[in-house]
Scaffold this active site. Sequence first.
Site, mmCIF file in Angstrom:
data_model
loop_
_atom_site.group_PDB
_atom_site.id
_atom_site.type_symbol
_atom_site.label_atom_id
_atom_site.label_comp_id
_atom_site.label_asym_id
_atom_site.label_seq_id
_atom_site.Cartn_x
_atom_site.Cartn_y
_atom_site.Cartn_z
ATOM 1 N N ASP A 23 126.453 -37.029 57.206
ATOM 2 C CA ASP A 23 127.634 -36.560 57.947
ATOM 3 C C ASP A 23 127.290 -35.367 58.843
ATOM 4 O O ASP A 23 126.380 -34.603 58.539
ATOM 5 C CB ASP A 23 128.730 -36.168 56.935
ATOM 6 N N TRP A 28 127.432 -31.628 65.320
ATOM 7 C CA TRP A 28 126.133 -31.243 65.895
ATOM 8 C C TRP A 28 126.180 -31.399 67.419
ATOM 9 O O TRP A 28 125.743 -30.518 68.159
ATOM 10 C CB TRP A 28 125.033 -32.119 65.301
ATOM 11 N N HIS A 40 125.010 -39.096 67.133
ATOM 12 C CA HIS A 40 124.618 -40.301 66.387
ATOM 13 C C HIS A 40 123.177 -40.695 66.723
ATOM 14 O O HIS A 40 122.412 -41.088 65.854
ATOM 15 C CB HIS A 40 125.572 -41.459 66.693
ATOM 16 N N ASN A 71 135.590 -46.123 59.073
ATOM 17 C CA ASN A 71 135.081 -45.672 60.369
ATOM 18 C C ASN A 71 135.499 -46.580 61.531
ATOM 19 O O ASN A 71 135.348 -46.209 62.699
ATOM 20 C CB ASN A 71 133.554 -45.507 60.347
ATOM 21 N N ARG A 74 137.654 -45.070 64.314
ATOM 22 C CA ARG A 74 137.131 -44.218 65.390
ATOM 23 C C ARG A 74 137.410 -44.875 66.741
ATOM 24 O O ARG A 74 137.658 -46.082 66.819
ATOM 25 C CB ARG A 74 135.627 -44.040 65.202
ATOM 26 N N ARG A 197 133.357 -34.126 49.725
ATOM 27 C CA ARG A 197 134.151 -35.267 49.239
ATOM 28 C C ARG A 197 133.277 -36.510 49.322
ATOM 29 O O ARG A 197 132.238 -36.521 49.964
ATOM 30 C CB ARG A 197 135.429 -35.425 50.060
ATOM 31 N N ILE A 198 133.764 -37.568 48.686
ATOM 32 C CA ILE A 198 132.953 -38.780 48.580
ATOM 33 C C ILE A 198 133.304 -39.809 49.662
ATOM 34 O O ILE A 198 132.540 -40.719 49.940
ATOM 35 C CB ILE A 198 133.024 -39.345 47.140
ATOM 36 N N GLU A 210 124.220 -36.705 40.148
ATOM 37 C CA GLU A 210 124.290 -35.280 40.438
ATOM 38 C C GLU A 210 124.621 -35.133 41.929
ATOM 39 O O GLU A 210 124.022 -35.802 42.766
ATOM 40 C CB GLU A 210 122.953 -34.590 40.132
HETATM 41 C C1 IPE Z 1 131.627 -40.587 55.786
HETATM 42 O O1 IPE Z 1 131.790 -39.666 56.811
HETATM 43 C C2 IPE Z 1 131.029 -41.845 56.313
HETATM 44 C C3 IPE Z 1 129.660 -41.753 56.774
HETATM 45 C C4 IPE Z 1 128.900 -40.688 56.810
HETATM 46 C C5 IPE Z 1 129.091 -42.994 57.224
HETATM 47 P P1 IPE Z 1 133.178 -39.479 57.578
HETATM 48 O O2 IPE Z 1 132.909 -38.448 58.606
HETATM 49 O O3 IPE Z 1 133.672 -40.786 58.044
HETATM 50 O O4 IPE Z 1 134.131 -38.963 56.425
HETATM 51 P P2 IPE Z 1 135.455 -38.120 56.505
HETATM 52 O O5 IPE Z 1 136.347 -38.787 57.510
HETATM 53 O O6 IPE Z 1 135.080 -36.732 56.942
HETATM 54 O O7 IPE Z 1 135.990 -38.126 55.125
HETATM 55 C C1 IPE Z 2 128.585 -39.109 60.488
HETATM 56 O O1 IPE Z 2 128.818 -38.179 61.472
HETATM 57 C C2 IPE Z 2 128.255 -40.459 61.055
HETATM 58 C C3 IPE Z 2 129.306 -41.473 60.824
HETATM 59 C C4 IPE Z 2 130.422 -41.298 60.186
HETATM 60 C C5 IPE Z 2 129.036 -42.771 61.360
HETATM 61 P P1 IPE Z 2 130.267 -37.876 62.004
HETATM 62 O O2 IPE Z 2 130.456 -38.595 63.294
HETATM 63 O O3 IPE Z 2 131.289 -38.141 60.976
HETATM 64 O O4 IPE Z 2 130.146 -36.324 62.276
HETATM 65 P P2 IPE Z 2 131.321 -35.271 62.190
HETATM 66 O O5 IPE Z 2 131.867 -35.325 60.796
HETATM 67 O O6 IPE Z 2 132.325 -35.649 63.213
HETATM 68 O O7 IPE Z 2 130.636 -33.970 62.491
HETATM 69 MG MG MG Z 3 132.152 -36.943 59.572
#
Ligand code: IPE
Ligand code: IPE
Ligand code: MG
Length: 253
Positions: A23, A28, A40, A71, A74, A197-198, A210
């Site tokens: 994540d 970034w 990405h 996702n 998005r 979070r998960i 862990e």
């Molecule tokens: C979890 O990240 C999914 C992946 C890293 C692939 P998200 O960015 O989608 O999770 P939330 O929305 O912050 O919970």
């Molecule tokens: C994780 O990065 C990649 C995917 C969920 C595919 P994010 O795109 O969620 O990055 P943040 O959370 O917006 O920084």
């Molecule tokens: Mg994210």
Amino acid sequence: MTSGGSPAMPSREGPRHIAIIMDGNGRWAARRGLPPSAGHKAGVERIRDLISACKDRGVEALTLFAFSSENWQRPPKEVELLMSLFYSYLRKEARRMAEEGVRLRVIGRRDRLSERLQRAITEAEDITRDGNQGNLVIAADYGGQWDIANAARQLAEQVAAGEREANSINEQTLAEYVQLADLPPVDLLIRSSGEQRISNFILWQAAYSEFYFTDTLWPEFGEVELDAAIAAYSQRHRRYGGRDEDGGLKAQA
Ligand code: IPE
Ligand code: IPE
Ligand code: MG
């Protein structure tokens, strides 16, 4: 007793199976005034080194959360970019993985992915099938709730077909039908970017994993972070619900 040997022992050995919620790509990129796509792209670049770093450290399986079942919410352009990055990653890296003996598998729903991507996944899995130097699992269109429901549905179908009694279904049975069942249990679950979070990742399989959270954003996650996570893991005291003979004093020392 637990399945993991003595419940009272600290985890002196390194993790056999590491799972990572990759994540922080968006943040970034945003910090650099760039669109999420740039994050990405940078994020994908971390994966190759990570696989070999894990191999060097004796990790048998690495499971990466690449795209969650949520996702899809998005913006379409971002989803498209993520899918095309996944496709080119498979096309580029499968051959190299096969040469290095890494066996690849993809977990998650396949039916919502494009046919082209589904074919690339099957091909990559076929090419790497004989790998015996380590496992790389990519979770794409994966959700932990889907995984459990999927296992339950398969068992329900067996009951409906008269192949199984409903009362034969218990935790052990379910555990055989969720994803990753054939790999060592997930010892260490890492999440980058500071979120704790998960997010619907491996809900069942993480029962006794862990957890390690780091503020580092995924495109900056490298060997140093991996070692910090493994070092933290080696200090953990896994009890699996049991109790140490000394009442836990050694673990506190
Ligand atoms: C979890 O990240 C999914 C992946 C890293 C692939 P998200 O960015 O989608 O999770 P939330 O929305 O912050 O919970
Ligand atoms: C994780 O990065 C990649 C995917 C969920 C595919 P994010 O795109 O969620 O990055 P943040 O959370 O917006 O920084
Ligand atoms: Mg994210």
